[in-house]
Write a protein that holds these residues in place. Structure first.
Motif, PDB file in Angstrom:
ATOM      1  N   CYS A 162       0.696  -1.189  -0.109  1.00  0.00           N
ATOM      2  CA  CYS A 162       0.156   0.072  -0.065  1.00  0.00           C
ATOM      3  C   CYS A 162       0.816   1.174  -0.015  1.00  0.00           C
ATOM      4  O   CYS A 162       1.890   1.298   0.831  1.00  0.00           O
ATOM      5  CB  CYS A 162      -0.888  -0.066   1.096  1.00  0.00           C
ATOM      6  SG  CYS A 162      -1.908   1.543   1.445  1.00  0.00           S
ATOM      7  N   SER A 163       0.476   2.207  -1.015  1.00  0.00           N
ATOM      8  CA  SER A 163       1.247   3.474  -0.875  1.00  0.00           C
ATOM      9  C   SER A 163       1.168   4.353   0.208  1.00  0.00           C
ATOM     10  O   SER A 163       1.796   5.393   0.673  1.00  0.00           O
ATOM     11  CB  SER A 163       1.008   4.014  -2.255  1.00  0.00           C
ATOM     12  OG  SER A 163      -0.164   4.316  -2.470  1.00  0.00           O
ATOM     13  N   ARG A 173       1.794   1.365   3.684  1.00  0.00           N
ATOM     14  CA  ARG A 173       3.156   0.371   3.588  1.00  0.00           C
ATOM     15  C   ARG A 173       2.775  -0.957   3.787  1.00  0.00           C
ATOM     16  O   ARG A 173       3.638  -1.826   4.069  1.00  0.00           O
ATOM     17  CB  ARG A 173       4.455   0.793   4.352  1.00  0.00           C
ATOM     18  CG  ARG A 173       4.470   2.387   3.949  1.00  0.00           C
ATOM     19  CD  ARG A 173       5.271   2.680   2.784  1.00  0.00           C
ATOM     20  NE  ARG A 173       6.488   2.355   2.480  1.00  0.00           N
ATOM     21  CZ  ARG A 173       7.091   2.065   1.397  1.00  0.00           C
ATOM     22  NH1 ARG A 173       6.541   2.414   0.173  1.00  0.00           N
ATOM     23  NH2 ARG A 173       8.250   1.445   1.309  1.00  0.00           N
ATOM     24  N   TYR A 176      -1.362   0.830  -5.626  1.00  0.00           N
ATOM     25  CA  TYR A 176      -0.539  -0.113  -4.934  1.00  0.00           C
ATOM     26  C   TYR A 176       0.808  -0.457  -5.622  1.00  0.00           C
ATOM     27  O   TYR A 176       0.780  -0.320  -6.795  1.00  0.00           O
ATOM     28  CB  TYR A 176      -1.171  -1.587  -4.681  1.00  0.00           C
ATOM     29  CG  TYR A 176      -2.489  -1.518  -4.049  1.00  0.00           C
ATOM     30  CD1 TYR A 176      -2.482  -0.890  -2.730  1.00  0.00           C
ATOM     31  CD2 TYR A 176      -3.528  -1.610  -4.394  1.00  0.00           C
ATOM     32  CE1 TYR A 176      -3.754  -0.548  -2.049  1.00  0.00           C
ATOM     33  CE2 TYR A 176      -4.769  -1.653  -4.095  1.00  0.00           C
ATOM     34  CZ  TYR A 176      -4.824  -1.086  -2.519  1.00  0.00           C
ATOM     35  OH  TYR A 176      -6.036  -0.932  -1.648  1.00  0.00           O
ATOM     36  N   ALA A 177       1.963  -0.556  -4.805  1.00  0.00           N
ATOM     37  CA  ALA A 177       3.173  -0.750  -5.708  1.00  0.00           C
ATOM     38  C   ALA A 177       3.525  -2.395  -5.538  1.00  0.00           C
ATOM     39  O   ALA A 177       3.265  -2.904  -4.455  1.00  0.00           O
ATOM     40  CB  ALA A 177       4.220   0.058  -5.083  1.00  0.00           C
TER      41      ALA A 177
END
Length: 86
Positions: free
Chosen positions: A8-9, A12, A29-30
């Motif tokens: 989650c940006s 985290r 999201y990364a």
């Protein structure tokens, strides 16, 4: 080996790709690649990569995780025996 997770940006938190943040935050999201115990075994082959990519690979190994878009490079390096992960 490599494990792909989403992060989650906002908070985290890590979760499975395709899922959603456990705290209810909206995308983006990364994608992250969690690396096991990895090390470089062939520095001569690693040196054939552009310096920026060398730096990304070494920094990722040191941190134990990498950005999702680096997965193809890490997989290829693993296939050629340049990087070995347990």
């Amino acid at each position: 080996m490599f494990k792909i997770v989403a992060r989650c940006s906002v908070c985290r938190s890590e979760f499975e790709p395709g899922g959603s943040c456990p705290n209810g935050h909206p995308p983006p999201y990364a994608l992250r690649v969690k690396l096991g115990d990895c090390e470089v075994r062939d520095f001569e082959r690693l040196a054939t990569l552009p310096p920026y990519v060398q730096h990304l690979v070494l920094a990722s190994i040191e941190a134990g995780e990498a950005e999702g878009q680096l997965l193809p490079v890490l997989s290829r390096l693993r296939d050629y025996g340049v990087v070995v992960c347990n």
